[in-house]
Scaffold this motif. Structure first.
Motif, PDB file in Angstrom:
ATOM      1  N   UNK A  19       0.823  -1.212   0.000  1.00 34.76           N
ATOM      2  CA  UNK A  19       0.000   0.000   0.000  1.00 34.76           C
ATOM      3  C   UNK A  19       0.859   1.264   0.000  1.00 34.76           C
ATOM      4  N   UNK A  20       1.923   1.249   0.805  1.00 36.77           N
ATOM      5  CA  UNK A  20       2.657   2.493   1.042  1.00 36.77           C
ATOM      6  C   UNK A  20       3.855   2.677   0.121  1.00 36.77           C
ATOM      7  N   UNK A  24       4.936   3.618  -5.319  1.00 34.48           N
ATOM      8  CA  UNK A  24       5.921   4.665  -5.589  1.00 34.48           C
ATOM      9  C   UNK A  24       7.195   4.123  -6.222  1.00 34.48           C
TER      10      UNK A  24
ATOM     11  N   UNK B  46     -11.194  -2.704   4.998  1.00 38.69           N
ATOM     12  CA  UNK B  46      -9.758  -2.773   4.684  1.00 38.69           C
ATOM     13  C   UNK B  46      -9.289  -1.458   4.079  1.00 38.69           C
ATOM     14  N   UNK B  47     -10.113  -0.883   3.204  1.00 40.08           N
ATOM     15  CA  UNK B  47      -9.752   0.400   2.597  1.00 40.08           C
ATOM     16  C   UNK B  47      -9.616   1.496   3.655  1.00 40.08           C
ATOM     17  N   UNK B  49      -8.958   1.073   6.740  1.00 39.27           N
ATOM     18  CA  UNK B  49      -7.815   0.765   7.598  1.00 39.27           C
ATOM     19  C   UNK B  49      -6.495   1.119   6.921  1.00 39.27           C
ATOM     20  N   UNK B  50      -6.412   0.898   5.611  1.00 37.62           N
ATOM     21  CA  UNK B  50      -5.141   1.104   4.920  1.00 37.62           C
ATOM     22  C   UNK B  50      -4.973   2.523   4.377  1.00 37.62           C
ATOM     23  N   UNK B  53      -2.212   4.309   6.031  1.00 38.03           N
ATOM     24  CA  UNK B  53      -0.923   3.719   5.631  1.00 38.03           C
ATOM     25  C   UNK B  53      -0.509   4.267   4.270  1.00 38.03           C
ATOM     26  N   UNK B  54      -1.474   4.299   3.344  1.00 39.25           N
ATOM     27  CA  UNK B  54      -1.181   4.844   2.017  1.00 39.25           C
ATOM     28  C   UNK B  54      -0.780   6.304   2.114  1.00 39.25           C
ATOM     29  N   UNK B  57       2.736   6.544   3.230  1.00 39.07           N
ATOM     30  CA  UNK B  57       3.641   6.251   2.116  1.00 39.07           C
ATOM     31  C   UNK B  57       3.787   7.441   1.196  1.00 39.07           C
ATOM     32  N   UNK B  58       2.670   8.143   0.986  1.00 33.40           N
ATOM     33  CA  UNK B  58       2.689   9.330   0.125  1.00 33.40           C
ATOM     34  C   UNK B  58       3.618  10.397   0.709  1.00 33.40           C
ATOM     35  N   UNK B  61       7.481   9.156   0.745  1.00 33.31           N
ATOM     36  CA  UNK B  61       8.162   9.078  -0.548  1.00 33.31           C
ATOM     37  C   UNK B  61       8.198  10.414  -1.284  1.00 33.31           C
ATOM     38  N   UNK B 130      -1.722   5.736  -4.344  1.00 32.13           N
ATOM     39  CA  UNK B 130      -1.583   5.500  -5.796  1.00 32.13           C
ATOM     40  C   UNK B 130      -1.926   4.038  -6.097  1.00 32.13           C
ATOM     41  N   UNK B 131      -1.996   3.657  -7.381  1.00 28.68           N
ATOM     42  CA  UNK B 131      -2.368   2.274  -7.714  1.00 28.68           C
ATOM     43  C   UNK B 131      -1.464   1.253  -7.028  1.00 28.68           C
ATOM     44  N   UNK B 132      -2.068   0.326  -6.271  1.00 25.71           N
ATOM     45  CA  UNK B 132      -1.290  -0.653  -5.512  1.00 25.71           C
ATOM     46  C   UNK B 132      -1.042  -1.932  -6.298  1.00 25.71           C
ATOM     47  N   UNK B 174     -11.991   5.820  -3.243  1.00 28.74           N
ATOM     48  CA  UNK B 174     -11.171   5.292  -4.328  1.00 28.74           C
ATOM     49  C   UNK B 174     -11.710   5.826  -5.645  1.00 28.74           C
TER      50      UNK B 174
END
Lengths: 170, 285
Positions: A19-20, A24, B46-47, B49-50, B53-54, B57-58, B61, B130-132, B174
């Motif tokens: 996911x994270x 990227x 799940x969406x 919850x995550x 996390x996403x 990550x954004x 990065x 972003x697209x996983x 989404x």
């Protein structure tokens, strides 16, 4: 039970990375499959039963993270984990070439099977288009990533505590 | 060489068979249940919850992506490149909108009293995921039902239409990009008013389908939403024609499009609230 915790931790970490981080480090729209790396590694060190079970759980999470139908990922990764585990039971060797070869072949088979299932369910586009633009590039990317992370992942997951050196694992 | 371990192969096979059957049952349930069913609810959970996390990550990065963007624009000062790119995109969108407005004005001046209302309430959102996977072109935003977002709402980037919301939780949604194979948008060519359907493809650029070979299409022609079907409002910029071809016996041309808005580099989007809440031709969640 003793092995459940590392297995669950590995799948959870794979989900977080998927996911994270994975979006990227995508190259040309090709996103690596962290779940696949973890499932095949688990299967190679634990055998077919653990491979199938972890594959099912990881595949279900993979399905739930996206917007495609839920179920195909669980099915495909469960079978992939089982087959990789069966290979472990019959031909595992303490080198890095064989596990990585298994990872490459399993990755290719998994992507093909998943693409085929999506095509059957009318959710993934023409299969041949997917083969050249998603499946083959994805397999190569997964293999390259596996080359980098497999030795470390296998060290974390394997049962034999004596096998701790990179050389013997890798 | 490690000797083979005696695995309980029969038990493993039975386990695999049970898991395969379970996966097939889940797939069947997914297709047969309503949006409020257990599998769809689990996906929303799940969406939800995550999503953080996403988002993490954004954020993590972002410096690396900025560095990569800087290298990709090497040779021109980064600030200058950003300003010029923004100006260029803004001007192209403005020209397209003005041309559309001019033509629309010409058509409508004879129709006394006719006013087409195009005022929509918009909600701004940040891109947090972003697209996983490689199999779908979707992204996640940090607005959900708590902000009035519903399934089927159009989402715009700075340069044009991006896609449509297909899955909504309390604090995230989404969005399926137009480039996703399951997307379909009723569209028209600005110059000729020829109508067609813009659809995504897994193997490359979007295509404008069902435009007759008798229609004159040139590279650079602007493509807009037609408003037909009630999914997207009329006049949103989709992109421009990048190539066109047709064989001798074809009824329709094969027209490829360069999208006006892509996810690359986009961090903020706008959701048109109330513009339309009908899932696109590919179906919602």
């Amino acid at each position: 039970m003793r092995r459940t915790l590392p297995t669950a931790a590995a799948i959870l970490v794979a989900m977080v990375l998927q996911v994270a981080i994975a979006p990227h480090i995508a190259i040309g729209g090709v996103v690596p499959n962290m779940f696949l790396l973890v499932v095949v590694t688990l299967a190679l060190v634990e055998g077919p039963a653990a491979g199938a079970t972890s594959g099912f759980v990881a595949g279900l999470l993979f399905d739930l993270l996206g917007t495609a139908p839920v179920g195909p990922g669980a099915l495909v990764l469960a079978v992939a984990g089982f087959i990789a585990g069966a290979l472990h039971a019959h031909m595992f060797a303490e080198g890095w070439r064989l596990p990585l070869s298994v990872l490459f072949i399993t990755s290719l088979a998994t992507e093909i099977a998943y693409g085929f299932m999506l095509s059957v369910l009318s959710a993934g586009g023409p299969f041949w288009d997917a083969l050249t633009h998603v499946i083959l590039p994805g397999t190569v990317y997964n293999a390259v990533l596996a080359f980098l992370v497999y030795p470390w992942l296998a060290r974390f997951l394997r049962r034999d505590p004596q096998m701790t050196t990179f050389h013997r694992l890798g | 060489m490690k000797l083979p371990e005696r695995d309980t192969s029969t038990g493993s096979s039975a386990l695999l068979a049970a898991l395969v059957v379970l996966a097939l049952i889940i797939t069947t349930v997914y297709y047969r249940e309503a949006d409020t069913g257990p599998v769809h609810s689990l996906r929303r959970g799940v969406k939800a919850m995550t999503a953080p996390i996403a988002s993490g990550g954004e954020v993590i990065t972002r410096p690396f992506r900025s560095t990569a963007d800087w290298f990709s624009g090497f040779g021109v000062r980064r600030e200058e490149l950003e300003v010029l790119s923004a100006q260029n995109a803004e001007l192209r969108a403005t020209v397209a909108e003005l041309e559309e407005a001019r033509q629309e004005n010409e058509r409508l001046t004879d129709l006394i009293g006719f006013v087409e209302a195009r005022e929509f309430e918009a909600v701004g959102a940040h891109v947090i995921g972003r697209p996983a996977t490689s199999w779908e072109h979707v992204f996640t935003i940090d607005r959900g039902t708590d902000d009035g977002i519903e399934i089927g709402m159009p989402v715009l980037g700075a340069n044009g239409l991006l896609g449509q919301t297909v899955l909504v939780t309390g604090r995230s949604a989404t969005v399926r990009l137009l480039s996703d194979r399951r997307s379909g948008v009723a569209a028209l060519l600005q110059g000729t008013r020829a109508e067609g359907i813009v659809s995504g493809a897994i193997d490359g650029p979007m295509e404008l389908e069902f435009v007759s070979v008798d229609t004159t299409v040139t590279i650079g022609d602007v493509v807009l939403t037609s408003g037909l079907g009630g999914v997207y409002p009329k006049g949103l910029l989709i992109g421009e024609v990048s190539s066109t071809q047709a064989a001798d016996n074809d009824l329709f041309q094969r027209i490829q499009l360069l999208p006006a808005a892509t996810l690359k580099g986009i961090e903020e989007v706008v959701v048109l609230v109330g513009a339309g809440t009908i899932p696109d031709l590919g179906g919602g969640e």
